[in-house]
Design a protein around this motif. Structure first.
Motif: not given
Length: 73
Positions: A5-14, A22-26, A28-39
């Motif tokens: 998925i498109e993650i732009d840390r400079e512009n703080l977008t997913i 950045l902390k909230t973005l990361e 959320t990205a971590s939660a997304l990654g975990s869920n993506m492993f589950e489909g």
């Protein structure tokens, strides 16, 4: 199969969804990654819902209700 998925840390977008820091973005990205492993296939709306849960804007009960309604599609 691994999807990216498109993650732009400079512009703080997913996938175009804006984050306040950045902390909230990361988190959320971590939660997304975990869920993506589950489909889970993320959408901008789904990312907004997860972001809002991570930041405390919505409760766990509301998150579950959104999931049951498939509001993330």
């Amino acid at each position: 199969m691994f999807n990216t998925i498109e993650i732009d840390r400079e512009n703080l977008t997913i996938m175009g969804v804006k984050f306040s820091d950045l902390k909230t973005l990361e988190s959320t990205a971590s939660a997304l990654g975990s869920n993506m492993f589950e489909g889970f296939k993320p959408t901008p709306k789904g990312i907004e819902i997860i972001r809002d849960y991570v930041t405390g804007k919505i409760t766990l009960a509301e998150l579950v209700a959104f999931a049951q309604e498939k509001a993330y599609v």
